[in-house]
Motif scaffolding. Structure first.
Motif: not given
Length: 70
Positions: A1-20
């Motif tokens: 599941m993390w791979h899906q989230i990470e892919s979407i994060m990359k598409l949206n140009n957002i890092n883990q801290r910003q997402l949290a």
């Protein structure tokens, strides 16, 4: 599941801290999921992911390596 989230994060140009921050959860929650310590995230958490990443919950229903059992 993390791979899906990470892919979407990359598409949206957002890092883990910003997402949290967008999800209003601690960065540690995302780290726990990333490391596989959260095996079955709650519905509430998945809704927060979907809202923060501006995707449908259905995006997370797609299994990477095995079919969905209904």
């Amino acid at each position: 599941m993390w791979h899906q989230i990470e892919s979407i994060m990359k598409l949206n140009n957002i890092n883990q801290r910003q997402l949290a921050k967008k999800m209003q959860v601690s960065p540690g929650t995302l780290t726990e999921l990333k490391k596989g310590r959260i095996k079955k995230p709650s519905f509430d958490l998945m809704c927060k992911f979907a809202d923060a990443l501006d995707v449908s919950l259905d995006e997370f229903r797609k299994k990477e390596d095995k079919p969905c059992n209904h």
